[in-house]
Design a protein around this motif. Structure first.
Motif, PDB file in Angstrom:
ATOM      1  N   VAL A   3       9.082  13.666 -31.843  1.00 49.69           N
ATOM      2  CA  VAL A   3      10.234  13.181 -31.082  1.00 49.69           C
ATOM      3  C   VAL A   3      11.496  13.939 -31.500  1.00 49.69           C
ATOM      4  CG1 VAL A   3      11.697  11.158 -30.648  1.00 49.69           C
ATOM      5  CG2 VAL A   3       9.216  10.916 -30.663  1.00 49.69           C
TER       6      VAL A   3
ATOM      7  N   ILE B 178      13.922  16.034 -28.982  1.00 44.17           N
ATOM      8  CA  ILE B 178      15.345  15.736 -28.829  1.00 44.17           C
ATOM      9  C   ILE B 178      16.176  17.000 -29.026  1.00 44.17           C
ATOM     10  CG2 ILE B 178      17.288  14.514 -29.916  1.00 44.17           C
ATOM     11  CD1 ILE B 178      15.364  12.135 -30.292  1.00 44.17           C
TER      12      ILE B 178
ATOM     13  N   GLY C  42      23.396   9.913 -33.834  1.00 39.71           N
ATOM     14  CA  GLY C  42      23.346   9.082 -32.633  1.00 39.71           C
ATOM     15  C   GLY C  42      24.664   8.394 -32.342  1.00 39.71           C
TER      16      GLY C  42
ATOM     17  N   VAL D  49      23.607   8.269 -23.480  1.00 34.04           N
ATOM     18  CA  VAL D  49      22.167   7.976 -23.396  1.00 34.04           C
ATOM     19  C   VAL D  49      21.414   8.679 -24.527  1.00 34.04           C
ATOM     20  CG1 VAL D  49      20.094   8.313 -21.986  1.00 34.04           C
ATOM     21  CG2 VAL D  49      22.193   7.450 -20.944  1.00 34.04           C
ATOM     22  N   ALA D  50      21.750   9.936 -24.809  1.00 34.96           N
ATOM     23  CA  ALA D  50      21.083  10.659 -25.901  1.00 34.96           C
ATOM     24  C   ALA D  50      21.389   9.999 -27.246  1.00 34.96           C
ATOM     25  CB  ALA D  50      21.510  12.121 -25.911  1.00 34.96           C
TER      26      ALA D  50
ATOM     27  N   LEU E  69      22.124   6.800 -27.739  1.00 34.43           N
ATOM     28  CA  LEU E  69      21.361   5.554 -27.777  1.00 34.43           C
ATOM     29  C   LEU E  69      19.878   5.821 -28.045  1.00 34.43           C
ATOM     30  CD1 LEU E  69      22.989   3.582 -24.825  1.00 34.43           C
ATOM     31  CD2 LEU E  69      23.174   3.075 -27.270  1.00 34.43           C
ATOM     32  N   ALA E  70      19.350   6.904 -27.481  1.00 41.88           N
ATOM     33  CA  ALA E  70      17.952   7.267 -27.730  1.00 41.88           C
ATOM     34  C   ALA E  70      17.726   7.587 -29.204  1.00 41.88           C
ATOM     35  CB  ALA E  70      17.558   8.454 -26.857  1.00 41.88           C
ATOM     36  N   LEU E  71      18.666   8.324 -29.813  1.00 41.84           N
ATOM     37  CA  LEU E  71      18.538   8.629 -31.244  1.00 41.84           C
ATOM     38  C   LEU E  71      18.561   7.356 -32.081  1.00 41.84           C
ATOM     39  CD1 LEU E  71      20.645  11.828 -31.971  1.00 41.84           C
ATOM     40  CD2 LEU E  71      18.262  11.435 -32.500  1.00 41.84           C
TER      41      LEU E  71
ATOM     42  N   LEU F  65      17.722   4.395 -31.095  1.00 38.52           N
ATOM     43  CA  LEU F  65      16.468   3.690 -30.820  1.00 38.52           C
ATOM     44  C   LEU F  65      15.308   4.288 -31.617  1.00 38.52           C
ATOM     45  CD1 LEU F  65      15.093   1.468 -29.147  1.00 38.52           C
ATOM     46  CD2 LEU F  65      14.669   3.207 -27.399  1.00 38.52           C
ATOM     47  N   VAL F  66      15.267   5.601 -31.718  1.00 37.31           N
ATOM     48  CA  VAL F  66      14.230   6.263 -32.520  1.00 37.31           C
ATOM     49  C   VAL F  66      14.344   5.829 -33.985  1.00 37.31           C
ATOM     50  CG1 VAL F  66      13.492   8.504 -33.430  1.00 37.31           C
ATOM     51  CG2 VAL F  66      13.873   8.220 -30.993  1.00 37.31           C
TER      52      VAL F  66
END
Length: 128
Positions: free
Chosen positions: A12, A16, A74, A98-99, A101-103, A105-106
């Protein structure tokens, strides 16, 4: 609930990095969000390569510290449109938030202690 193993987290991470590097070209960012995206991609790549995880190259940064650094990246991405003045650029602002928030979340879904407690030495190349 911790879903991501250290190995899956590594995959992941590299995905990213590629996403952060390609987004400015695909979404036609202005110069400031492009620079933010490239610097974040490079920073994330260096942190990933230096981390003690199955897909890390040098294994100098403990995996839980990697998680803290990734969390900081993030949060920085989420705040970057307002910190660097590109909040009026819709695609760049949305991508950054969004990126980021994705980080985060990871980070929240990774088992950082999965390998740390069960092995006294760092991962070797073959994840033994």
């Amino acid at each position: 609930m911790k879903l991501l193993s250290p190995r899956l987290h590594g995959y992941v991470d590299y995905a990213i990095v590629v996403l952060l590097a390609l987004a400015p070209l695909a979404l036609r960012f202005g110069p400031v969000p492009t620079a933010v995206s490239y610097v974040t991609a490079l920073t994330h790549l260096v942190v990933t390569l230096l981390s003690d995880q199955p897909l890390g190259a040098a294994r100098k940064i403990p995996f839980p510290v990697h998680g803290a650094l990734e969390s900081s990246l993030g949060v920085g991405l989420i705040a970057s449109p307002w910190l660097f003045g590109f909040s009026a650029e819709g695609p760049a602002r949305i991508f950054s938030v969004v990126a980021g928030l994705a980080l985060v979340l990871v980070v929240l879904t990774t088992r950082y202690a999965a390998g740390v407690l069960s092995r006294p030495e760092p991962y070797d190349r073959y994840d033994r």
